[in-house]
Design a protein around this motif. Structure first.
Motif, PDB file in Angstrom:
ATOM      1  N   UNK A 288       0.834  -1.207   0.000  1.00 30.77           N
ATOM      2  CA  UNK A 288       0.000   0.000   0.000  1.00 30.77           C
ATOM      3  C   UNK A 288       0.866   1.254   0.000  1.00 30.77           C
ATOM      4  N   UNK A 289       1.866   1.277   0.864  1.00 36.00           N
ATOM      5  CA  UNK A 289       2.769   2.425   0.906  1.00 36.00           C
ATOM      6  C   UNK A 289       3.501   2.564  -0.425  1.00 36.00           C
ATOM      7  N   UNK A 290       3.893   1.445  -1.004  1.00 40.70           N
ATOM      8  CA  UNK A 290       4.594   1.484  -2.292  1.00 40.70           C
ATOM      9  C   UNK A 290       3.727   2.099  -3.380  1.00 40.70           C
ATOM     10  N   UNK A 291       2.410   1.942  -3.261  1.00 37.97           N
ATOM     11  CA  UNK A 291       1.511   2.490  -4.275  1.00 37.97           C
ATOM     12  C   UNK A 291       1.516   4.019  -4.283  1.00 37.97           C
ATOM     13  N   UNK A 292       1.845   4.651  -3.162  1.00 35.70           N
ATOM     14  CA  UNK A 292       2.004   6.113  -3.163  1.00 35.70           C
ATOM     15  C   UNK A 292       3.165   6.516  -4.070  1.00 35.70           C
ATOM     16  N   UNK A 293       4.283   5.814  -3.926  1.00 36.69           N
ATOM     17  CA  UNK A 293       5.449   6.085  -4.775  1.00 36.69           C
ATOM     18  C   UNK A 293       5.092   5.835  -6.245  1.00 36.69           C
ATOM     19  N   UNK A 294       4.318   4.786  -6.477  1.00 42.11           N
ATOM     20  CA  UNK A 294       3.915   4.445  -7.836  1.00 42.11           C
ATOM     21  C   UNK A 294       3.071   5.544  -8.468  1.00 42.11           C
ATOM     22  N   UNK A 295       2.111   6.051  -7.705  1.00 37.53           N
ATOM     23  CA  UNK A 295       1.233   7.106  -8.210  1.00 37.53           C
ATOM     24  C   UNK A 295       2.024   8.364  -8.550  1.00 37.53           C
ATOM     25  N   UNK A 296       3.010   8.681  -7.737  1.00 35.71           N
ATOM     26  CA  UNK A 296       3.832   9.869  -7.991  1.00 35.71           C
ATOM     27  C   UNK A 296       4.697   9.661  -9.237  1.00 35.71           C
ATOM     28  N   UNK A 297       5.258   8.462  -9.418  1.00 40.17           N
ATOM     29  CA  UNK A 297       6.035   8.207 -10.632  1.00 40.17           C
ATOM     30  C   UNK A 297       5.179   8.440 -11.875  1.00 40.17           C
ATOM     31  N   UNK A 298       3.958   7.916 -11.868  1.00 43.66           N
ATOM     32  CA  UNK A 298       3.063   8.106 -13.013  1.00 43.66           C
ATOM     33  C   UNK A 298       2.752   9.584 -13.219  1.00 43.66           C
ATOM     34  N   UNK A 299       2.660  10.351 -12.134  1.00 46.24           N
ATOM     35  CA  UNK A 299       2.313  11.775 -12.256  1.00 46.24           C
ATOM     36  C   UNK A 299       3.351  12.548 -13.050  1.00 46.24           C
ATOM     37  N   UNK A 300       4.611  12.185 -12.918  1.00 39.88           N
ATOM     38  CA  UNK A 300       5.667  12.884 -13.663  1.00 39.88           C
ATOM     39  C   UNK A 300       5.663  12.486 -15.142  1.00 39.88           C
ATOM     40  N   UNK A 301       5.311  11.238 -15.416  1.00 35.90           N
ATOM     41  CA  UNK A 301       5.356  10.753 -16.797  1.00 35.90           C
ATOM     42  C   UNK A 301       4.256  11.362 -17.655  1.00 35.90           C
ATOM     43  N   UNK A 302       3.105  11.660 -17.078  1.00 34.97           N
ATOM     44  CA  UNK A 302       1.973  12.143 -17.885  1.00 34.97           C
ATOM     45  C   UNK A 302       1.994  13.653 -18.111  1.00 34.97           C
ATOM     46  N   UNK A 303       3.005  14.337 -17.586  1.00 31.31           N
ATOM     47  CA  UNK A 303       3.040  15.802 -17.706  1.00 31.31           C
ATOM     48  C   UNK A 303       3.595  16.293 -19.040  1.00 31.31           C
ATOM     49  N   UNK A 304       4.059  15.393 -19.904  1.00 31.34           N
ATOM     50  CA  UNK A 304       4.625  15.773 -21.195  1.00 31.34           C
ATOM     51  C   UNK A 304       4.588  14.562 -22.116  1.00 31.34           C
ATOM     52  N   UNK A 305       4.837  14.798 -23.391  1.00 30.10           N
ATOM     53  CA  UNK A 305       5.073  13.684 -24.290  1.00 30.10           C
ATOM     54  C   UNK A 305       6.508  13.219 -24.080  1.00 30.10           C
ATOM     55  N   UNK A 306       6.699  11.916 -23.969  1.00 27.97           N
ATOM     56  CA  UNK A 306       8.032  11.400 -23.729  1.00 27.97           C
ATOM     57  C   UNK A 306       8.349  11.343 -22.242  1.00 27.97           C
ATOM     58  N   UNK A 307       9.625  11.323 -21.942  1.00 27.95           N
ATOM     59  CA  UNK A 307      10.087  11.109 -20.577  1.00 27.95           C
ATOM     60  C   UNK A 307      10.227  12.421 -19.805  1.00 27.95           C
ATOM     61  N   UNK A 308      10.090  12.368 -18.480  1.00 26.94           N
ATOM     62  CA  UNK A 308      10.237  13.583 -17.666  1.00 26.94           C
ATOM     63  C   UNK A 308      11.690  14.049 -17.594  1.00 26.94           C
ATOM     64  N   UNK A 309      11.858  15.268 -17.143  1.00 27.96           N
ATOM     65  CA  UNK A 309      13.181  15.897 -17.076  1.00 27.96           C
ATOM     66  C   UNK A 309      13.768  15.781 -15.675  1.00 27.96           C
ATOM     67  N   UNK A 310      14.972  15.253 -15.601  1.00 26.93           N
ATOM     68  CA  UNK A 310      15.704  15.133 -14.341  1.00 26.93           C
ATOM     69  C   UNK A 310      16.744  16.239 -14.246  1.00 26.93           C
ATOM     70  N   UNK A 311      16.767  16.910 -13.092  1.00 26.74           N
ATOM     71  CA  UNK A 311      17.801  17.911 -12.813  1.00 26.74           C
ATOM     72  C   UNK A 311      18.452  17.564 -11.490  1.00 26.74           C
TER      73      UNK A 311
END
Length: 340
Positions: A288-311
């Motif tokens: 269940x706790x891991x699913x929070x991390x999972x939801x956040x990972x998906x949130x970054x991916x859907x914000x653009x076409x392609x992969x998210x930007x790491x800084x």
């Protein structure tokens, strides 16, 4: 000379694909929209989903690098950390490519080149030894082959996260799925796939999704029924249940009311499962706790076409200009308010 072996936490057996695009309106007239080829593939998104939380050295993915592999795409991948990409040279063939054809809102997907499958037996040849967590996207029959290969390796009992491939989520595949479930740590179809495989009516509702999870658990998931079912349900969130704990919903970080933040949902489910794998490590196995991390990972991916930007700067990291930890803390607090 034998490849030097290294241990990593997370490996996906999903493929790397270069996506190409065409766009037409509902009458088939080209819209003139131009999108450059992009790095894609379920494995790529899963690897990034885990990388959002874990250092590059703890992740790995095999990338088949054809003679036409674009330099700019390789540069982008290396920006996430050289250690996570196990490039496998394929000089006699092209890089796996697929065409995404949009006709209005309808998307058609087809491979333009032969697929090169990745199996557990391939990992030692690229220097990867017995990863602790293994993610795969495939048919139930191929999942059985993957499980069989894993079981043949002495001293290797990874957490296995199985994502059924969409076109095999049909009632005719249910018996094949049941035969492999005993070895699967986490079964994670999306809502439509789960209901389709169980011959349940669409569209999905929370009640139907919960019923589907109970049905899968009734078949026996994981060794001695210790596995979990996580049904990814888009804007509804994700439903998490096992035989040892009651089912709970984890909401999507971005909901339908955040329409301006949702640019392209391609890879959301794959990145969710990469984030889930990382979350299992960070939460010491709490699904269940891991699913929070999972939801956040998906949130970054859907914000653009392609992969998210790491800084990365001063020992810290931001993704799309935001902190993953801040988002997961916010998601936890939302869950607590809902419970209260």
């Amino acid at each position: 000379m034998a490849e030097e072996q290294r241990s990593v936490y997370f490996v996906t057996l999903g493929m790397f694909i270069i996506d190409e695009f065409t766009f037409a309106d509902e009458d088939g007239i080209p819209t003139g929209k131009d999108v450059s080829p992009q790095e894609s593939g379920g494995g790529t998104y899963a690897a990034i989903g885990s990388r959002i939380w874990l250092p590059a050295e703890q992740n790995a993915m095999v990338v088949d690098k054809g003679k036409d592999f674009p330099e700019e795409i390789e540069k982008q991948l290396l920006g996430y950390g050289r250690a996570m990409w196990a490039f496998r040279q394929q000089p006699a063939s092209g890089t796996t490519r697929a065409l995404n054809s949009y006709l209005g809102e309808h998307r058609n997907f087809e491979y333009l080149t032969p697929r090169i499958r990745i199996t557990p037996k391939d990992l030692p040849s690229v220097g990867i030894s017995k990863p602790a967590t293994l993610h795969f996207i495939c048919s139930p029959a191929r999942a059985s082959e993957i499980v069989s290969e894993v079981e043949q390796v002495e001293g290797w009992s990874p957490t296995m996260i199985y994502e059924p491939i969409p076109d095999r989520c049909i009632p005719e595949e249910l018996q094949a799925l049941r035969r492999v479930l005993h070895a699967i740590s986490i079964l994670s179809p999306n809502a439509e796939e789960a209901l389709s495989m169980l011959s349940m009516p669409l569209p999905p509702s929370k009640a139907a999704i919960e019923q589907a999870a109970d049905t899968f658990l009734g078949f026996g998931v994981g060794p001695e029924d210790t596995g979990s079912v996580v049904i990814r349900s888009g804007g509804l969130g994700a439903y998490v249940k096992s035989r040892s704990r009651v089912g709970e919903w984890v909401e999507a970080y971005w909901s339908e009311k955040d329409e301006r933040k949702i640019v392209d949902v391609t890879g959301a489910g794959n990145s969710f499962l990469g984030g889930l794998a990382a979350g299992l490590l960070l939460s010491k196995g709490d699904v269940l706790e891991a699913a929070y991390y999972a939801s956040v990972s998906a949130s970054f991916v859907i914000e653009q076409q392609g992969l998210p930007t790491l800084l990365e700067k001063d020992g810290g990291a931001s993704w799309n200009g935001d902190s993953p930890q801040r988002r997961v803390d916010e998601l936890r607090s939302r869950h607590k308010r809902t419970d209260n």
